[in-house]
Motif scaffolding. Sequence first.
Motif, mmCIF file in Angstrom:
data_model
loop_
_atom_site.group_PDB
_atom_site.id
_atom_site.type_symbol
_atom_site.label_atom_id
_atom_site.label_comp_id
_atom_site.label_asym_id
_atom_site.label_seq_id
_atom_site.Cartn_x
_atom_site.Cartn_y
_atom_site.Cartn_z
ATOM 1 N N MET A 87 56.607 -25.641 -90.595
ATOM 2 C CA MET A 87 56.875 -27.029 -90.931
ATOM 3 C C MET A 87 55.606 -27.664 -91.494
ATOM 4 S SD MET A 87 59.519 -28.768 -90.113
ATOM 5 C CE MET A 87 60.941 -29.219 -89.460
ATOM 6 N N THR A 88 55.566 -27.866 -92.779
ATOM 7 C CA THR A 88 54.383 -28.495 -93.357
ATOM 8 C C THR A 88 54.529 -30.007 -93.351
ATOM 9 O OG1 THR A 88 55.391 -28.077 -95.491
ATOM 10 C CG2 THR A 88 53.654 -26.561 -94.805
ATOM 11 N N ASP A 89 55.715 -30.489 -93.676
ATOM 12 C CA ASP A 89 55.928 -31.925 -93.737
ATOM 13 C C ASP A 89 56.394 -32.411 -92.370
ATOM 14 O OD1 ASP A 89 58.160 -34.083 -95.657
ATOM 15 O OD2 ASP A 89 56.389 -34.515 -94.456
ATOM 16 N N THR A 90 55.571 -33.216 -91.712
ATOM 17 C CA THR A 90 55.948 -33.635 -90.364
ATOM 18 C C THR A 90 56.850 -34.857 -90.373
ATOM 19 O OG1 THR A 90 53.877 -34.829 -90.231
ATOM 20 C CG2 THR A 90 53.973 -32.681 -89.150
ATOM 21 N N THR A 91 56.865 -35.600 -91.476
ATOM 22 C CA THR A 91 57.754 -36.751 -91.497
ATOM 23 C C THR A 91 59.131 -36.334 -92.006
ATOM 24 O OG1 THR A 91 56.868 -37.309 -93.660
ATOM 25 C CG2 THR A 91 56.002 -38.544 -91.774
ATOM 26 N N LEU A 92 60.023 -36.150 -91.067
ATOM 27 C CA LEU A 92 61.381 -35.778 -91.419
ATOM 28 C C LEU A 92 62.178 -37.042 -91.681
ATOM 29 C CD1 LEU A 92 62.209 -32.999 -88.840
ATOM 30 C CD2 LEU A 92 62.045 -32.758 -91.300
ATOM 31 N N THR A 93 62.965 -37.006 -92.722
ATOM 32 C CA THR A 93 63.857 -38.128 -92.995
ATOM 33 C C THR A 93 65.275 -37.595 -93.076
ATOM 34 O OG1 THR A 93 63.707 -37.823 -95.368
ATOM 35 C CG2 THR A 93 62.075 -39.299 -94.362
ATOM 36 N N ILE A 94 66.208 -38.498 -93.050
ATOM 37 C CA ILE A 94 67.607 -38.100 -93.134
ATOM 38 C C ILE A 94 67.837 -37.311 -94.419
ATOM 39 C CG2 ILE A 94 69.951 -39.024 -93.351
ATOM 40 C CD1 ILE A 94 68.910 -41.272 -91.368
ATOM 41 N N GLU A 95 67.183 -37.723 -95.507
ATOM 42 C CA GLU A 95 67.323 -37.011 -96.774
ATOM 43 C C GLU A 95 66.927 -35.536 -96.659
ATOM 44 O OE1 GLU A 95 66.038 -39.101 -100.629
ATOM 45 O OE2 GLU A 95 65.319 -40.357 -98.990
ATOM 46 N N ASN A 96 65.873 -35.256 -95.881
ATOM 47 C CA ASN A 96 65.392 -33.877 -95.751
ATOM 48 C C ASN A 96 66.355 -32.979 -94.984
ATOM 49 O OD1 ASN A 96 62.190 -35.247 -94.890
ATOM 50 N ND2 ASN A 96 62.901 -34.663 -96.913
ATOM 51 N N ILE A 97 67.163 -33.561 -94.131
ATOM 52 C CA ILE A 97 67.954 -32.726 -93.222
ATOM 53 C C ILE A 97 69.439 -32.700 -93.535
ATOM 54 C CG2 ILE A 97 66.331 -33.021 -91.327
ATOM 55 C CD1 ILE A 97 68.567 -34.977 -90.171
ATOM 56 N N LEU A 98 69.898 -33.641 -94.364
ATOM 57 C CA LEU A 98 71.334 -33.734 -94.630
ATOM 58 C C LEU A 98 71.633 -33.176 -96.014
ATOM 59 C CD1 LEU A 98 74.038 -34.792 -93.518
ATOM 60 C CD2 LEU A 98 73.580 -36.930 -94.737
ATOM 61 N N VAL A 105 65.372 -28.463 -89.413
ATOM 62 C CA VAL A 105 66.365 -29.341 -88.797
ATOM 63 C C VAL A 105 67.603 -29.395 -89.692
ATOM 64 C CG1 VAL A 105 66.823 -31.704 -88.042
ATOM 65 C CG2 VAL A 105 64.552 -30.709 -87.726
ATOM 66 N N VAL A 106 68.770 -29.343 -89.066
ATOM 67 C CA VAL A 106 70.023 -29.425 -89.817
ATOM 68 C C VAL A 106 70.800 -30.647 -89.339
ATOM 69 C CG1 VAL A 106 72.189 -28.243 -90.366
ATOM 70 C CG2 VAL A 106 70.118 -26.900 -89.951
ATOM 71 N N GLY A 107 71.253 -31.440 -90.294
ATOM 72 C CA GLY A 107 72.080 -32.600 -89.962
ATOM 73 C C GLY A 107 73.485 -32.408 -90.507
ATOM 74 N N ALA A 119 75.488 -35.193 -86.391
ATOM 75 C CA ALA A 119 74.989 -34.144 -85.496
ATOM 76 C C ALA A 119 73.635 -33.660 -85.985
ATOM 77 C CB ALA A 119 75.968 -32.978 -85.473
ATOM 78 N N LEU A 120 72.768 -33.347 -85.038
ATOM 79 C CA LEU A 120 71.432 -32.838 -85.344
ATOM 80 C C LEU A 120 71.214 -31.538 -84.592
ATOM 81 C CD1 LEU A 120 68.655 -35.543 -84.961
ATOM 82 C CD2 LEU A 120 69.228 -34.257 -86.996
ATOM 83 N N GLU A 158 62.068 -38.646 -83.218
ATOM 84 C CA GLU A 158 61.887 -39.595 -84.315
ATOM 85 C C GLU A 158 63.171 -39.687 -85.153
ATOM 86 O OE1 GLU A 158 60.823 -42.224 -87.026
ATOM 87 O OE2 GLU A 158 59.723 -41.849 -85.160
ATOM 88 N N LEU A 159 63.744 -38.529 -85.456
ATOM 89 C CA LEU A 159 64.981 -38.504 -86.242
ATOM 90 C C LEU A 159 66.130 -39.167 -85.499
ATOM 91 C CD1 LEU A 159 65.226 -35.039 -87.952
ATOM 92 C CD2 LEU A 159 65.498 -37.260 -89.025
ATOM 93 N N LEU A 160 66.250 -38.854 -84.215
ATOM 94 C CA LEU A 160 67.317 -39.465 -83.422
ATOM 95 C C LEU A 160 67.198 -40.978 -83.459
ATOM 96 C CD1 LEU A 160 67.624 -37.251 -80.223
ATOM 97 C CD2 LEU A 160 69.356 -37.635 -81.963
ATOM 98 N N SER A 161 65.973 -41.488 -83.354
ATOM 99 C CA SER A 161 65.827 -42.943 -83.356
ATOM 100 C C SER A 161 66.108 -43.524 -84.739
ATOM 101 C CB SER A 161 64.472 -43.375 -82.804
ATOM 102 O OG SER A 161 63.459 -43.114 -83.730
ATOM 103 N N GLN A 162 65.715 -42.802 -85.797
ATOM 104 C CA GLN A 162 66.037 -43.258 -87.164
ATOM 105 C C GLN A 162 67.549 -43.371 -87.351
ATOM 106 O OE1 GLN A 162 64.666 -41.119 -90.700
ATOM 107 N NE2 GLN A 162 62.731 -40.685 -89.666
#
Length: 156
Positions: A1-12, A81-83, A107-108, A120-124
């Motif tokens: 994992m290089t990018d630590t800031t996961l966003t909904i865009e990255n996982i969905l 992470v998979v959304g 779902a995450l 962090e993702l759950l709270s987003q």
Amino acid sequence: MTDTTLTIENILAPELTLCRVPASSKKRVMETIAEQIQHRDETLSDAQIFNNLVSRERLGSTGIGQGIAIPHCRLEGLDHVVGVLMTLEDGVGFDAIDNQPVDLVFALVVPKEATSEHLELLSQIAEKFNDRAFCDHLRQCTDGETLYRQMLAESH
């Protein structure tokens, strides 16, 4: 994992954004999530995903109220992470905190090691779903592509 800031865009992914899914029960919702993830990544076991989601759910319902659930679990052997975002054809009982049937599910599934990113993702996600107008927009979508665009359009 290089990018630590996961966003909904990255996982969905668009393929994991499903509209008006027929589901008769909480168990069926979990099965659908597991099947969809496994369908997209055949190295993963849908049975394992399902079992992990159900085990997490036994600790307490992921139904957060107002027709929304955020089922989640960790998965051994997963490296990202998979959304999965789904609207359901009809609300299903989810033992939610307000006892309302659930018709909006995000779902995450996260790697076993993920901790802070996961929280962090759950709270987003929970924060976005706190916005009733946003949820209404999602519920009005009639196809996965529109639902996907709607989810991301309002994440900026």
